[in-house]
Design a protein around this motif. Structure first.
Motif, PDB file in Angstrom:
ATOM      1  N   LEU A 202      13.099   0.024  -6.264  1.00 47.55           N
ATOM      2  CA  LEU A 202      11.792   0.005  -5.599  1.00 47.55           C
ATOM      3  C   LEU A 202      10.714   0.186  -6.658  1.00 47.55           C
ATOM      4  N   TYR A 203       9.698  -0.669  -6.609  1.00 47.14           N
ATOM      5  CA  TYR A 203       8.610  -0.661  -7.593  1.00 47.14           C
ATOM      6  C   TYR A 203       7.293  -0.602  -6.836  1.00 47.14           C
ATOM      7  N   VAL A 204       6.438   0.379  -7.163  1.00 51.07           N
ATOM      8  CA  VAL A 204       5.105   0.495  -6.574  1.00 51.07           C
ATOM      9  C   VAL A 204       4.137   0.798  -7.708  1.00 51.07           C
TER      10      VAL A 204
ATOM     11  N   TRP B  52      -5.705  -0.622  -2.093  1.00 46.35           N
ATOM     12  CA  TRP B  52      -4.328  -1.026  -1.844  1.00 46.35           C
ATOM     13  C   TRP B  52      -4.095  -2.509  -2.137  1.00 46.35           C
TER      14      TRP B  52
ATOM     15  N   LYS C 272       1.068  -3.585  -6.211  1.00 48.28           N
ATOM     16  CA  LYS C 272       2.223  -4.439  -6.026  1.00 48.28           C
ATOM     17  C   LYS C 272       3.395  -3.558  -5.593  1.00 48.28           C
ATOM     18  N   VAL C 273       4.057  -3.963  -4.518  1.00 48.50           N
ATOM     19  CA  VAL C 273       5.246  -3.260  -4.040  1.00 48.50           C
ATOM     20  C   VAL C 273       6.394  -4.262  -4.033  1.00 48.50           C
TER      21      VAL C 273
ATOM     22  N   TRP D 242      10.738  -4.864  -3.863  1.00 51.68           N
ATOM     23  CA  TRP D 242      12.109  -4.399  -3.601  1.00 51.68           C
ATOM     24  C   TRP D 242      13.038  -5.419  -4.249  1.00 51.68           C
TER      25      TRP D 242
ATOM     26  N   GLU E 134       8.270  -9.225  -3.483  1.00 53.41           N
ATOM     27  CA  GLU E 134       7.071  -8.525  -3.039  1.00 53.41           C
ATOM     28  C   GLU E 134       7.124  -8.272  -1.539  1.00 53.41           C
TER      29      GLU E 134
ATOM     30  N   GLY F 156      10.168   0.859   4.647  1.00 56.29           N
ATOM     31  CA  GLY F 156       8.852   1.206   4.132  1.00 56.29           C
ATOM     32  C   GLY F 156       7.756   0.647   5.003  1.00 56.29           C
TER      33      GLY F 156
ATOM     34  N   LEU G 137       3.130   0.175   5.145  1.00 54.21           N
ATOM     35  CA  LEU G 137       1.770   0.348   4.624  1.00 54.21           C
ATOM     36  C   LEU G 137       0.880   0.610   5.820  1.00 54.21           C
TER      37      LEU G 137
ATOM     38  N   TYR H  94       1.423   4.243   1.443  1.00 53.41           N
ATOM     39  CA  TYR H  94       2.774   3.701   1.582  1.00 53.41           C
ATOM     40  C   TYR H  94       3.728   4.858   1.869  1.00 53.41           C
TER      41      TYR H  94
END
Length: 339
Positions: A121-123, A132, A136-137, A139, A143, A161, A163, A189
């Motif tokens: 997971l990258y945020v 917001w 960038k989110v 998985w 995106e 997850g 938002l 998030y």
């Protein structure tokens, strides 16, 4: 007592000076972040309790063993271990922002490790859109959560997850510190992952991060501390000795997404230390922060000098006054339960 049961995580008892310890009671489902400091009541933990770690401001860290402080400050840019273990890895990205041009703030968080079964997971704030819309989110590189009120669940059910707009203090009493105006819900998030919950408040170009997780049975360490219930060994100097205060090099969990923007790594014009803060601004800072608890007042003054404006104090003072009330209410309720 629950001491003979597998779900027992600790015992609580009173121990006033000069008195024999009272009869104790067992505790299940312990959340260390909800414990309030006291001189006569003690809790001995021998299980795997829940804890919280928060990174906020420029940046301050309240680790798992320090829910009420003292804070640990980390002012350099780069990517660091927030939690590092054989089971779960959480890394934080820190960089300079518009409001704090001379000290780094949290700008991203990434999660991986065996508990995620190879997923990542990258945020992170990438920009250039403020808020917001500039985050960038990802998985596994895909995106997700690109619209307000969006929700996502992985096919294997390991991660969910969303938002949404919410009151940040529902997740930690300092979660909205330095971001937003008190009284308004803010874009955020929220992720549910194996062994942890993750809350990320999206600011203009920075974020506040709250990690809620159970203590890992195999041990852990990182900027959030080693979760051994010892306040003394999670300060900056102790973390530096354990090699945790130095930015990571090479491939990190953040390598699964966009690289850190160059602007986040270049110090902008601003006060660098309290000694560089003008006398006039220090006076205004002291006046703006005087309503806070003594242990939070210095942090408030520091944040004003780092930002170069007293505007950042408004949210901090309000948050501290509310948190004082919350702590007093919790302490009163716990005292009633003990009698």
């Amino acid at each position: 007592l629950c001491a003979g049961e597998s779900t027992c995580e600790g015992i609580e008892y009173t121990e006033a000076a000069g008195e024999v310890p009272s009869a104790c009671k067992g505790q299940r489902d312990i959340h260390t972040s909800k414990c309030t400091p006291t001189t006569d009541r003690k809790t001995e933990i021998f299980g795997t309790p829940w804890g919280k770690c928060i990174t906020f401001g420029d940046p301050h860290v309240f680790g798992f063993d320090r829910p009420h402080g003292p804070k640990m400050n980390l002012f350099d840019t780069g990517e660091y271990y927030l939690v590092n273990s054989s089971e779960l890895v959480v890394q934080g990205r820190f960089g300079y922002g518009k409001d704090y041009p001379a000290f780094s703030s949290t700008v991203g968080v990434a999660v991986g490790g065996p508990l995620l079964q190879g997923h990542t997971l990258y945020v992170a704030y990438i920009g250039p859109t403020p808020g917001w819309g500039g985050f960038k989110v990802l998985w596994d590189g895909q995106e997700i959560l690109t619209e307000m009120d969006a929700q996502f669940s992985s096919q294997d059910g390991l991660m969910s997850g969303k938002l949404f707009s919410v009151e940040p203090t529902d997740y930690h009493k300092y979660a909205r510190d330095t971001i937003g105006t008190w009284g308004e819900t803010l874009p955020s998030y929220y992720f549910t992952l194996p062994g942890m919950n993750l809350y990320v408040l999206a600011g203009g170009d920075t974020c506040n991060v709250v990690i809620e997780m159970k203590k890992l049975s195999g041990g852990q360490d990182g900027i959030c501390g080693n979760f051994n219930c010892d306040v003394a060994d999670d300060g900056y100097d102790a973390l530096a000795l354990r090699g945790l205060a130095t930015p990571l090099t090479g491939t990190t969990l953040f390598s699964s997404g966009p690289a850190q923007p160059e602007a986040q790594t270049k110090m902008r014009k601003g006060a660098v230390t309290l000694q560089d803060c003008s006398h006039e601004l220090k006076v205004k800072a002291a006046e703006s922060c005087q309503a806070m608890d003594e242990d939070k007042e210095d942090s408030c003054i520091f944040d004003i000098c780092a930002a170069g404006t007293v505007d950042v104090a408004k949210g901090e003072v309000t948050t501290d006054l509310v948190s004082q009330g919350v702590d007093q209410d919790m302490a009163a309720k716990e005292e009633m339960m003990m009698h």
